[in-house]
Design a protein around this motif. Structure first.
Motif, PDB file in Angstrom:
ATOM      1  N   UNK A   9       0.836  -1.208   0.000  1.00 26.04           N
ATOM      2  CA  UNK A   9       0.000   0.000   0.000  1.00 26.04           C
ATOM      3  C   UNK A   9       0.868   1.254   0.000  1.00 26.04           C
ATOM      4  N   UNK A  10       0.570   2.173  -0.903  1.00 28.64           N
ATOM      5  CA  UNK A  10       1.235   3.472  -0.918  1.00 28.64           C
ATOM      6  C   UNK A  10       0.644   4.368   0.152  1.00 28.64           C
ATOM      7  N   UNK A  11       1.505   4.866   1.053  1.00 27.83           N
ATOM      8  CA  UNK A  11       1.041   5.697   2.165  1.00 27.83           C
ATOM      9  C   UNK A  11       1.000   7.177   1.806  1.00 27.83           C
ATOM     10  N   UNK A  12       1.444   7.526   0.603  1.00 28.10           N
ATOM     11  CA  UNK A  12       1.478   8.934   0.227  1.00 28.10           C
ATOM     12  C   UNK A  12       2.816   9.561   0.584  1.00 28.10           C
ATOM     13  N   UNK A  13       2.953  10.864   0.321  1.00 28.99           N
ATOM     14  CA  UNK A  13       4.251  11.539   0.404  1.00 28.99           C
ATOM     15  C   UNK A  13       4.639  12.062   1.783  1.00 28.99           C
ATOM     16  N   UNK A  14       4.033  11.594   2.824  1.00 37.96           N
ATOM     17  CA  UNK A  14       4.392  12.056   4.167  1.00 37.96           C
ATOM     18  C   UNK A  14       3.246  12.735   4.893  1.00 37.96           C
ATOM     19  N   UNK A  85       4.936   7.196  -0.380  1.00 37.39           N
ATOM     20  CA  UNK A  85       4.694   7.534  -1.782  1.00 37.39           C
ATOM     21  C   UNK A  85       3.850   6.489  -2.473  1.00 37.39           C
ATOM     22  N   UNK A  86       4.249   6.146  -3.692  1.00 36.85           N
ATOM     23  CA  UNK A  86       3.575   5.108  -4.467  1.00 36.85           C
ATOM     24  C   UNK A  86       4.508   3.902  -4.526  1.00 36.85           C
ATOM     25  N   UNK A  87       4.013   2.709  -4.238  1.00 36.65           N
ATOM     26  CA  UNK A  87       4.909   1.552  -4.132  1.00 36.65           C
ATOM     27  C   UNK A  87       5.530   1.079  -5.440  1.00 36.65           C
ATOM     28  N   UNK A  88       5.083   1.569  -6.583  1.00 37.94           N
ATOM     29  CA  UNK A  88       5.714   1.142  -7.827  1.00 37.94           C
ATOM     30  C   UNK A  88       6.664   2.190  -8.397  1.00 37.94           C
ATOM     31  N   UNK A  89       6.655   3.398  -7.879  1.00 35.26           N
ATOM     32  CA  UNK A  89       7.569   4.436  -8.343  1.00 35.26           C
ATOM     33  C   UNK A  89       8.762   4.459  -7.391  1.00 35.26           C
ATOM     34  N   UNK A  90       9.797   3.711  -7.699  1.00 36.62           N
ATOM     35  CA  UNK A  90      11.001   3.553  -6.886  1.00 36.62           C
ATOM     36  C   UNK A  90      10.708   2.964  -5.513  1.00 36.62           C
ATOM     37  N   UNK A  91       9.592   2.284  -5.356  1.00 36.55           N
ATOM     38  CA  UNK A  91       9.218   1.765  -4.049  1.00 36.55           C
ATOM     39  C   UNK A  91       9.323   0.264  -3.899  1.00 36.55           C
ATOM     40  N   UNK A  92       9.748  -0.447  -4.914  1.00 39.01           N
ATOM     41  CA  UNK A  92       9.947  -1.898  -4.891  1.00 39.01           C
ATOM     42  C   UNK A  92       8.673  -2.698  -4.652  1.00 39.01           C
ATOM     43  N   UNK A  93       7.530  -2.088  -4.932  1.00 36.30           N
ATOM     44  CA  UNK A  93       6.260  -2.796  -4.748  1.00 36.30           C
ATOM     45  C   UNK A  93       6.123  -4.013  -5.637  1.00 36.30           C
ATOM     46  N   UNK A 114       2.371  10.181  -5.070  1.00 37.55           N
ATOM     47  CA  UNK A 114       3.821  10.343  -5.056  1.00 37.55           C
ATOM     48  C   UNK A 114       4.215  11.741  -4.596  1.00 37.55           C
ATOM     49  N   UNK A 115       5.454  11.876  -4.131  1.00 36.29           N
ATOM     50  CA  UNK A 115       5.935  13.197  -3.727  1.00 36.29           C
ATOM     51  C   UNK A 115       6.048  14.123  -4.929  1.00 36.29           C
ATOM     52  N   UNK A 116       6.298  13.556  -6.111  1.00 37.50           N
ATOM     53  CA  UNK A 116       6.403  14.391  -7.318  1.00 37.50           C
ATOM     54  C   UNK A 116       5.084  15.099  -7.583  1.00 37.50           C
ATOM     55  N   UNK A 117       3.997  14.359  -7.620  1.00 39.24           N
ATOM     56  CA  UNK A 117       2.711  14.985  -7.924  1.00 39.24           C
ATOM     57  C   UNK A 117       2.200  15.811  -6.742  1.00 39.24           C
ATOM     58  N   UNK A 118       2.491  15.368  -5.519  1.00 36.32           N
ATOM     59  CA  UNK A 118       2.049  16.138  -4.355  1.00 36.32           C
ATOM     60  C   UNK A 118       2.746  17.497  -4.297  1.00 36.32           C
ATOM     61  N   UNK A 119       4.071  17.520  -4.538  1.00 35.35           N
ATOM     62  CA  UNK A 119       4.805  18.795  -4.526  1.00 35.35           C
ATOM     63  C   UNK A 119       4.342  19.690  -5.668  1.00 35.35           C
ATOM     64  N   UNK A 120       4.131  19.092  -6.842  1.00 35.87           N
ATOM     65  CA  UNK A 120       3.664  19.878  -7.981  1.00 35.87           C
ATOM     66  C   UNK A 120       2.294  20.490  -7.704  1.00 35.87           C
ATOM     67  N   UNK A 121       1.411  19.719  -7.079  1.00 38.80           N
ATOM     68  CA  UNK A 121       0.078  20.242  -6.757  1.00 38.80           C
ATOM     69  C   UNK A 121       0.156  21.335  -5.696  1.00 38.80           C
ATOM     70  N   UNK A 122       0.937  21.088  -4.653  1.00 34.32           N
ATOM     71  CA  UNK A 122       1.035  22.054  -3.558  1.00 34.32           C
ATOM     72  C   UNK A 122       1.590  23.399  -4.039  1.00 34.32           C
TER      73      UNK A 122
END
Length: 192
Positions: A9-14, A85-93, A114-122
């Motif tokens: 499960x991806x827990x999100x970017x923090x 983050x997302x478990x398939x984007x560098x997360x070894x899911x 992912x932190x990429x999309x979360x930072x971009x949105x924020x």
């Protein structure tokens, strides 16, 4: 023998509010939870009696965590392997699910923000705007773990820099990384 199931499960970017509803429901209903150190404490506090493994997931510790999850699943338990983050984007899911499925243990991946999309949105940074493709690559220098992320518009000399990504002293500014190992997300108009 009845096998359990592993959910990666991806827990999100923090930010604990950014876990998906499905991910949160699975977390609440799991028999056991395995988590890395970057997963927000607020999520694990809700299920602290279920947590059987929580460490910074270096290569060796990641293997230990996977084995703990598979051992619990072999005992018939439902396991949530919580990844930041997302478990398939560098997360070894995918790696976790392949290992489980090699042993006949069912495994499902639940995506996360992912932190990429979360930072971009924020910070309202357009990525993929108007159908523009994006290219994500990690960068490492001298074998050090990068702790800086840079969102860099195509052909730009500067970008949005996030320093101390994994630490409490996180800094976000417009500019260039200051000579430290970095992950650069190039916001490209076309794939090269």
């Amino acid at each position: 023998m009845v096998l359990g199931k592993v959910f990666v499960v991806g827990a999100g970017p923090g930010d604990p509010d950014l876990i998906t509803l499905k991910g949160f429901f699975l977390l609440l209903t799991a028999d056991v939870v395995v988590a890395g150190s970057l997963v927000p404490d607020q999520l694990l506090d809700v299920v602290k009696d279920k947590v059987i493994y929580r460490e910074r997931l270096t290569k060796e510790r990641h293997e230990e965590a996977v084995e703990a999850a598979l051992r619990a699943a072999r005992e018939g338990k439902t396991v949530v392997f919580l990844k930041n983050g997302d478990p398939v984007l560098y997360g070894r899911g995918l790696e976790i699910c392949r290992r489980a499925e090699e042993e006949g243990i069912p495994c499902e991946i639940v995506p996360g923000v992912t932190s990429v999309t979360a930072a971009a949105a924020k910070y309202k940074i357009p990525i993929g705007e108007s159908g523009r493709p994006i290219l994500l690559k990690t960068g490492r220098s001298d074998g050090a773990e990068p702790d800086v992320v840079v969102l860099m518009p195509e052909d730009a000399a500067e970008g949005l820099v996030v320093e101390n990504l994994y630490g409490p002293g996180e800094k976000i500014y417009q500019g260039r990384p200051r000579g430290r190992p970095a992950i650069v997300f190039s916001l490209s108009r076309e794939l090269h």
